[in-house]
Write a protein that holds these residues in place. Structure first.
Motif, PDB file in Angstrom:
ATOM      1  N   GLY A 174       7.561  -8.881   3.639  1.00 48.47           N
ATOM      2  CA  GLY A 174       8.729  -9.755   3.748  1.00 48.47           C
ATOM      3  C   GLY A 174       8.420 -11.184   3.335  1.00 48.47           C
ATOM      4  N   HIS A 175       9.372 -11.809   2.661  1.00 49.51           N
ATOM      5  CA  HIS A 175       9.299 -13.218   2.234  1.00 49.51           C
ATOM      6  C   HIS A 175       8.215 -13.458   1.172  1.00 49.51           C
ATOM      7  N   LYS A 176       7.751 -12.400   0.519  1.00 48.70           N
ATOM      8  CA  LYS A 176       6.787 -12.566  -0.567  1.00 48.70           C
ATOM      9  C   LYS A 176       7.491 -12.408  -1.913  1.00 48.70           C
ATOM     10  N   THR A 177       6.964 -13.067  -2.932  1.00 48.35           N
ATOM     11  CA  THR A 177       7.491 -12.899  -4.282  1.00 48.35           C
ATOM     12  C   THR A 177       7.071 -11.530  -4.803  1.00 48.35           C
ATOM     13  N   ILE A 178       7.658 -11.128  -5.927  1.00 46.96           N
ATOM     14  CA  ILE A 178       7.297  -9.836  -6.523  1.00 46.96           C
ATOM     15  C   ILE A 178       5.809  -9.789  -6.844  1.00 46.96           C
ATOM     16  N   GLN A 179       5.297 -10.839  -7.450  1.00 46.06           N
ATOM     17  CA  GLN A 179       3.878 -10.869  -7.793  1.00 46.06           C
ATOM     18  C   GLN A 179       3.007 -10.792  -6.541  1.00 46.06           C
ATOM     19  N   GLN A 180       3.390 -11.518  -5.497  1.00 45.53           N
ATOM     20  CA  GLN A 180       2.616 -11.500  -4.261  1.00 45.53           C
ATOM     21  C   GLN A 180       2.645 -10.122  -3.602  1.00 45.53           C
ATOM     22  N   ARG A 181       3.775  -9.445  -3.694  1.00 47.83           N
ATOM     23  CA  ARG A 181       3.874  -8.094  -3.132  1.00 47.83           C
ATOM     24  C   ARG A 181       2.921  -7.137  -3.842  1.00 47.83           C
ATOM     25  N   HIS A 182       2.867  -7.227  -5.166  1.00 44.78           N
ATOM     26  CA  HIS A 182       1.960  -6.346  -5.915  1.00 44.78           C
ATOM     27  C   HIS A 182       0.502  -6.669  -5.593  1.00 44.78           C
ATOM     28  N   GLU A 183       0.188  -7.943  -5.478  1.00 43.67           N
ATOM     29  CA  GLU A 183      -1.180  -8.341  -5.144  1.00 43.67           C
ATOM     30  C   GLU A 183      -1.553  -7.883  -3.731  1.00 43.67           C
ATOM     31  N   ASN A 184      -0.591  -7.934  -2.837  1.00 45.83           N
ATOM     32  CA  ASN A 184      -0.830  -7.578  -1.444  1.00 45.83           C
ATOM     33  C   ASN A 184      -1.234  -6.109  -1.285  1.00 45.83           C
ATOM     34  N   VAL A 185      -0.621  -5.217  -2.077  1.00 47.37           N
ATOM     35  CA  VAL A 185      -0.894  -3.777  -1.933  1.00 47.37           C
ATOM     36  C   VAL A 185      -1.862  -3.248  -2.993  1.00 47.37           C
ATOM     37  N   SER A 186      -2.351  -4.126  -3.856  1.00 55.49           N
ATOM     38  CA  SER A 186      -3.268  -3.680  -4.909  1.00 55.49           C
ATOM     39  C   SER A 186      -4.499  -3.006  -4.306  1.00 55.49           C
ATOM     40  N   GLN A 187      -4.784  -1.784  -4.758  1.00 55.34           N
ATOM     41  CA  GLN A 187      -5.935  -0.998  -4.314  1.00 55.34           C
ATOM     42  C   GLN A 187      -5.963  -0.796  -2.796  1.00 55.34           C
ATOM     43  N   ALA A 188      -4.777  -0.738  -2.201  1.00 58.86           N
ATOM     44  CA  ALA A 188      -4.704  -0.537  -0.752  1.00 58.86           C
ATOM     45  C   ALA A 188      -4.703   0.940  -0.363  1.00 58.86           C
ATOM     46  N   PHE A 189      -4.553   1.832  -1.360  1.00 60.49           N
ATOM     47  CA  PHE A 189      -4.436   3.256  -1.075  1.00 60.49           C
ATOM     48  C   PHE A 189      -5.559   4.040  -1.745  1.00 60.49           C
ATOM     49  N   VAL A 190      -5.842   5.204  -1.188  1.00 52.67           N
ATOM     50  CA  VAL A 190      -6.880   6.052  -1.750  1.00 52.67           C
ATOM     51  C   VAL A 190      -6.531   7.517  -1.455  1.00 52.67           C
ATOM     52  N   VAL A 191      -6.882   8.394  -2.387  1.00 52.81           N
ATOM     53  CA  VAL A 191      -6.795   9.834  -2.142  1.00 52.81           C
ATOM     54  C   VAL A 191      -8.172  10.298  -1.670  1.00 52.81           C
ATOM     55  N   PRO A 192      -8.299  10.814  -0.463  1.00 55.63           N
ATOM     56  CA  PRO A 192      -9.602  11.285   0.009  1.00 55.63           C
ATOM     57  C   PRO A 192     -10.213  12.301  -0.950  1.00 55.63           C
ATOM     58  N   THR A 193     -11.504  12.246  -1.082  1.00 57.42           N
ATOM     59  CA  THR A 193     -12.214  13.098  -2.045  1.00 57.42           C
ATOM     60  C   THR A 193     -11.869  14.571  -1.877  1.00 57.42           C
ATOM     61  N   CYS A 194     -11.723  15.029  -0.649  1.00 56.75           N
ATOM     62  CA  CYS A 194     -11.476  16.451  -0.391  1.00 56.75           C
ATOM     63  C   CYS A 194     -10.132  16.941  -0.928  1.00 56.75           C
ATOM     64  N   TYR A 195      -9.219  16.011  -1.253  1.00 57.53           N
ATOM     65  CA  TYR A 195      -7.898  16.406  -1.755  1.00 57.53           C
ATOM     66  C   TYR A 195      -7.727  16.167  -3.253  1.00 57.53           C
ATOM     67  N   GLN A 196      -8.647  15.511  -3.877  1.00 60.65           N
ATOM     68  CA  GLN A 196      -8.441  15.094  -5.263  1.00 60.65           C
ATOM     69  C   GLN A 196      -8.258  16.282  -6.215  1.00 60.65           C
ATOM     70  N   ASN A 197      -9.054  17.319  -6.080  1.00 60.64           N
ATOM     71  CA  ASN A 197      -8.924  18.477  -6.961  1.00 60.64           C
ATOM     72  C   ASN A 197      -7.601  19.207  -6.749  1.00 60.64           C
ATOM     73  N   ARG A 198      -7.098  19.202  -5.528  1.00 62.80           N
ATOM     74  CA  ARG A 198      -5.839  19.892  -5.232  1.00 62.80           C
ATOM     75  C   ARG A 198      -4.645  19.224  -5.916  1.00 62.80           C
ATOM     76  N   LEU A 199      -4.773  17.935  -6.185  1.00 62.92           N
ATOM     77  CA  LEU A 199      -3.656  17.198  -6.767  1.00 62.92           C
ATOM     78  C   LEU A 199      -3.629  17.226  -8.294  1.00 62.92           C
ATOM     79  N   LYS A 200      -4.692  17.693  -8.913  1.00 67.39           N
ATOM     80  CA  LYS A 200      -4.737  17.707 -10.375  1.00 67.39           C
ATOM     81  C   LYS A 200      -3.649  18.611 -10.939  1.00 67.39           C
ATOM     82  N   ASP A 201      -2.890  18.039 -11.881  1.00 67.77           N
ATOM     83  CA  ASP A 201      -1.806  18.755 -12.573  1.00 67.77           C
ATOM     84  C   ASP A 201      -0.679  19.200 -11.640  1.00 67.77           C
ATOM     85  N   LYS A 202      -0.535  18.535 -10.505  1.00 65.16           N
ATOM     86  CA  LYS A 202       0.507  18.893  -9.556  1.00 65.16           C
ATOM     87  C   LYS A 202       1.618  17.844  -9.548  1.00 65.16           C
TER      88      LYS A 202
END
Length: 244
Positions: A174-202
């Motif tokens: 809230g109250h952040k600019t578009i650029q600040q919002r993107h910077e705020n969540v940059s690299q904030a998420f990850v797919v755990p290694t154990c699920y990466q193969n399951r997601l390929k081509d899905k």
């Protein structure tokens, strides 16, 4: 069926917003319904932004200028209603006010768009909360939405809440600019290694309550695509109009 009808006689259904009598469960009364603005055609076939008139993008698709110039990392997105005052009131009750009983109502709305990508999804993934925020809030509203939604659609992708993890806590958008919002969540998420193969081509549907600038959903989609997801679709209850 008989038991359900008997319960409706003994305990008549009420509008989920104002409490007035309605005909069916999880519904809005006529007055509250008029305050909700549903998104109808024409809308951008990429992000779901409502448009004043149809415009052609790549492959003769209807596309907004933003998606035409800056294609998002997800493939298609839909939202059911505009995030106006009436929708905001309901969603904030659901998100912060413990009104978890609203999830089936929202899921029914989301089903009505009957997007063709419902049939292309292998997994249904709610946008995750950081574990510290989950402890504070006690529930993830996106997860409740996903669980309610999977009950009402015919093609049932696998509910997969652990395939995407928020690895660091981000401050409020809230109250952040578009650029600040993107910077705020940059690299904030990850797919755990154990699920990466399951997601390929899905195919994956990402579920959240509101799309504002789309920064969080874009970062989630980018993370999923990086591990080989073939298609990432976005589905939310509401979206804020671009420029507002």
């Amino acid at each position: 069926m008989f038991t359900h009808k008997l319960l409706n006689i003994l305990i008549p259904p009420r509008c989920v917003n104002c409490g007035d009598s309605v005909d069916i469960d999880h519904a809005l009364c006529a007055v509250c319904w008029k305050e909700i603005t549903f998104i109808t055609e024409p809308f951008c076939e990429t992000c779901g932004q409502p448009l004043e008139y149809a415009t052609s993008g790549k492959g003769n698709t209807t596309q907004c200028m933003v998606c035409h110039q800056y294609p998002p990392p997800y493939d298609r997105g839909r939202s059911l209603v505009i995030y106006n005052d009436a929708a905001k009131k309901l969603i904030l009750r659901f998100k912060h006010g413990d009104s978890t009983h609203l999830a089936p109502s929202f899921a029914a709305w989301m089903k009505t768009c009957e997007a063709d990508f419902f049939k292309e999804a292998d997994y249904l993934i709610p946008v995750p909360l950081h574990w510290t925020r989950l402890l504070q809030r006690r529930y993830n509203q996106a997860a409740l939405l996903a669980m309610a939604f999977i009950k009402v659609i015919e093609n049932k992708p696998v509910y997969a809440p652990f395939m995407l993890r928020r690895k660091r806590r981000t401050v409020s958008q809230g109250h952040k600019t578009i650029q600040q919002r993107h910077e705020n969540v940059s690299q904030a998420f990850v797919v755990p290694t154990c699920y990466q193969n399951r997601l390929k081509d899905k195919g994956v549907i990402l579920i959240d309550d509101v799309m504002t600038t789309g920064a969080t959903l874009q970062e989630c989609a980018r993370t999923l695509k990086q591990v080989g997801c073939k298609k990432v679709f976005i589905l939310t209850i509401a979206r804020a109009l671009k420029g507002h």
